[in-house]
Design a protein around this motif. Structure first.
Motif, short mmCIF file in Angstrom:
data_model
loop_
_atom_site.label_atom_id
_atom_site.label_comp_id
_atom_site.label_asym_id
_atom_site.label_seq_id
_atom_site.Cartn_x
_atom_site.Cartn_y
_atom_site.Cartn_z
N GLU A 1 0.81 -1.21 0.00
CA GLU A 1 0.00 0.00 0.00
C GLU A 1 0.84 1.26 0.00
O GLU A 1 0.48 2.27 -0.62
N PHE A 2 1.98 1.22 0.70
CA PHE A 2 2.83 2.41 0.80
C PHE A 2 4.23 2.14 0.24
O PHE A 2 5.24 2.47 0.85
N SER A 3 4.27 1.52 -0.92
CA SER A 3 5.56 1.23 -1.57
C SER A 3 5.33 1.11 -3.07
O SER A 3 4.26 0.68 -3.52
N LEU A 4 6.36 1.46 -3.85
CA LEU A 4 6.32 1.28 -5.30
C LEU A 4 7.11 0.05 -5.73
O LEU A 4 7.24 -0.23 -6.92
N ASP A 5 7.64 -0.69 -4.76
CA ASP A 5 8.37 -1.92 -5.07
C ASP A 5 7.36 -3.02 -5.37
O ASP A 5 6.47 -3.30 -4.57
N PRO A 6 7.47 -3.68 -6.51
CA PRO A 6 6.49 -4.71 -6.87
C PRO A 6 6.69 -6.00 -6.09
O PRO A 6 7.80 -6.31 -5.64
N GLU A 7 5.61 -6.74 -5.95
CA GLU A 7 5.71 -8.11 -5.48
C GLU A 7 6.26 -8.95 -6.64
O GLU A 7 5.72 -8.92 -7.74
N LEU A 8 7.33 -9.68 -6.40
CA LEU A 8 7.96 -10.46 -7.47
C LEU A 8 7.45 -11.89 -7.47
O LEU A 8 7.17 -12.47 -6.42
N HIS A 9 7.36 -12.46 -8.67
CA HIS A 9 6.94 -13.85 -8.85
C HIS A 9 8.05 -14.53 -9.64
O HIS A 9 8.42 -14.07 -10.72
N LEU B 1 -7.10 -12.42 -3.64
CA LEU B 1 -6.28 -12.97 -2.56
C LEU B 1 -5.16 -12.00 -2.18
O LEU B 1 -4.84 -11.84 -1.00
N LEU B 2 -4.57 -11.36 -3.17
CA LEU B 2 -3.50 -10.39 -2.89
C LEU B 2 -4.05 -9.17 -2.15
O LEU B 2 -3.40 -8.63 -1.25
N ARG B 3 -5.25 -8.74 -2.52
CA ARG B 3 -5.85 -7.60 -1.82
C ARG B 3 -6.14 -7.94 -0.36
O ARG B 3 -6.04 -7.08 0.52
N GLN B 4 -6.49 -9.19 -0.09
CA GLN B 4 -6.72 -9.61 1.29
C GLN B 4 -5.45 -9.52 2.12
O GLN B 4 -5.50 -9.39 3.34
N GLN B 5 -4.30 -9.57 1.45
CA GLN B 5 -3.01 -9.42 2.13
C GLN B 5 -2.62 -7.96 2.29
O GLN B 5 -1.54 -7.65 2.78
N GLY B 6 -3.49 -7.03 1.85
CA GLY B 6 -3.21 -5.61 1.97
C GLY B 6 -2.41 -5.02 0.83
O GLY B 6 -1.89 -3.91 0.94
N LEU B 7 -2.33 -5.74 -0.29
CA LEU B 7 -1.55 -5.28 -1.43
C LEU B 7 -2.43 -4.53 -2.42
O LEU B 7 -3.61 -4.85 -2.59
N ASP B 8 -1.85 -3.55 -3.10
CA ASP B 8 -2.51 -2.91 -4.23
C ASP B 8 -2.41 -3.85 -5.43
O ASP B 8 -1.36 -4.46 -5.66
N THR B 9 -3.48 -3.97 -6.19
CA THR B 9 -3.46 -4.85 -7.37
C THR B 9 -4.05 -4.13 -8.57
O THR B 9 -4.81 -3.17 -8.43
N TYR B 10 -3.68 -4.61 -9.74
CA TYR B 10 -4.24 -4.07 -10.99
C TYR B 10 -4.31 -5.21 -12.00
O TYR B 10 -3.35 -5.97 -12.16
N ILE B 11 -5.45 -5.33 -12.67
CA ILE B 11 -5.64 -6.35 -13.70
C ILE B 11 -5.78 -5.65 -15.04
O ILE B 11 -6.57 -4.71 -15.18
N GLY B 12 -5.00 -6.06 -16.02
CA GLY B 12 -5.08 -5.47 -17.35
C GLY B 12 -4.90 -6.53 -18.41
O GLY B 12 -4.22 -7.53 -18.20
N GLY B 13 -5.54 -6.31 -19.54
CA GLY B 13 -5.39 -7.25 -20.65
C GLY B 13 -4.02 -7.16 -21.29
O GLY B 13 -3.39 -6.09 -21.30
N VAL B 14 -3.54 -8.26 -21.80
CA VAL B 14 -2.24 -8.33 -22.47
C VAL B 14 -2.46 -8.77 -23.92
O VAL B 14 -3.13 -9.76 -24.17
N GLU B 15 -1.88 -8.01 -24.85
CA GLU B 15 -2.12 -8.29 -26.26
C GLU B 15 -1.33 -9.49 -26.76
O GLU B 15 -1.77 -10.21 -27.66
N ALA B 16 -0.15 -9.70 -26.21
CA ALA B 16 0.73 -10.76 -26.72
C ALA B 16 1.75 -11.11 -25.64
O ALA B 16 1.86 -10.41 -24.63
N TYR B 17 2.48 -12.18 -25.86
CA TYR B 17 3.52 -12.57 -24.92
C TYR B 17 4.60 -13.33 -25.67
O TYR B 17 4.39 -13.81 -26.79
N SER B 18 5.76 -13.41 -25.04
CA SER B 18 6.89 -14.09 -25.65
C SER B 18 7.25 -15.33 -24.85
O SER B 18 7.19 -15.33 -23.62
#
Length: 248
Positions: A2-10, A35-52
């Protein structure tokens, strides 16, 4: 967080650690975000056009792409093929900024090869928008570094998002003739996760542009220089990218 710009890494085999996750089913993405929001994290869902697949398999051309115009399709192909050209496990900003530069320069050269003038208006608007968001990210970074109670931090965070919206609408009226490509994005809910792609896909683009110029705008020489950068320890690589950014 919530108070950081460091991403959660996977972290995954081959790809290393990345700052996002991809899903083939929207419902699964929504469930994971909940589930991530329940942990107090900010989340964002967006569509992806393609992947490698990073060269392990043929990258997919989806049937949804057949409705695109040529420019959009060519841009995505350049971007995804760049990941096959070079990929550094564990450094999302490096990889995505590199691919974004290859996409933009490749698209510019594609237009030139066809005797066309690359469109400049949309690129200029996008650049101004990205600069606006990155400036907001920097102010948030400074805010999160302060020792404030959670309630005060939360209030200041929302005030910054209000400022970002205000600055956007003022820019749209002053320079874009009241027409903005990003109205839906800016008017929807904002949080740290939604700002994340701007730090990943755009952070080092000017550095790669400077590197391309330094290598005489020669693609093989540029790719070799990118690979050499990728072999450096993270701190040294960051320092060299920063220096290139200053040379742009």
């Amino acid at each position: 967080p919530e108070f950081s710009l460091d991403p959660e890494l996977h972290c995954f085999p081959i790809a290393g650690c990345v700052a996002y996750r991809g899903y083939y089913q929207q419902g699964r993405a929504r469930g994971a975000a909940a589930l991530l929001r329940q942990q107090g994290l900010d989340t964002y869902i967006g569509g992806v056009e393609a992947y490698s697949t990073l060269g392990w398999f043929d990258d997919p051309l989806l049937n949804s792409m057949l409705r695109w115009d040529d420019e959009r399709l060519v841009a995505v192909i350049f971007h995804e093929l760049a990941h096959q050209q070079f990929y550094l496990p564990g450094d999302t900003a490096f990889n995505e900024s590199f691919a974004t530069f290859v996409e933009r320069e490749g698209l510019r050269q594609w237009h030139t090869s066809r005797g066309e003038t690359p469109p400049a208006s949309d690129d200029h608007q996008r650049q101004q928008f990205v600069e606006l968001v990155l400036a907001s990210r920097e102010r948030l970074r400074l805010l999160y570094a302060r020792d404030l109670p959670a309630a005060a931090m939360r209030s200041a965070k929302q005030a910054e998002f209000a400022r970002l919206r205000h600055d956007y609408h003022r820019l749209r009226q002053r320079e874009w003739g009241g027409q903005g490509r990003y109205d839906a994005w800016i008017d929807a809910p904002l949080n740290n996760a939604k700002l994340l792609p701007f730090g990943l896909y755009d952070q080092w683009v000017p550095a790669f542009a400077a590197l391309f110029a330094r290598e005489g705008r020669d693609w093989p020489a540029f790719y070799a220089a990118v690979a050499a950068l990728g072999q450096l320890p993270a701190e040294q690589r960051h320092a060299q990218l920063t220096a290139l950014q200053g040379d742009d």
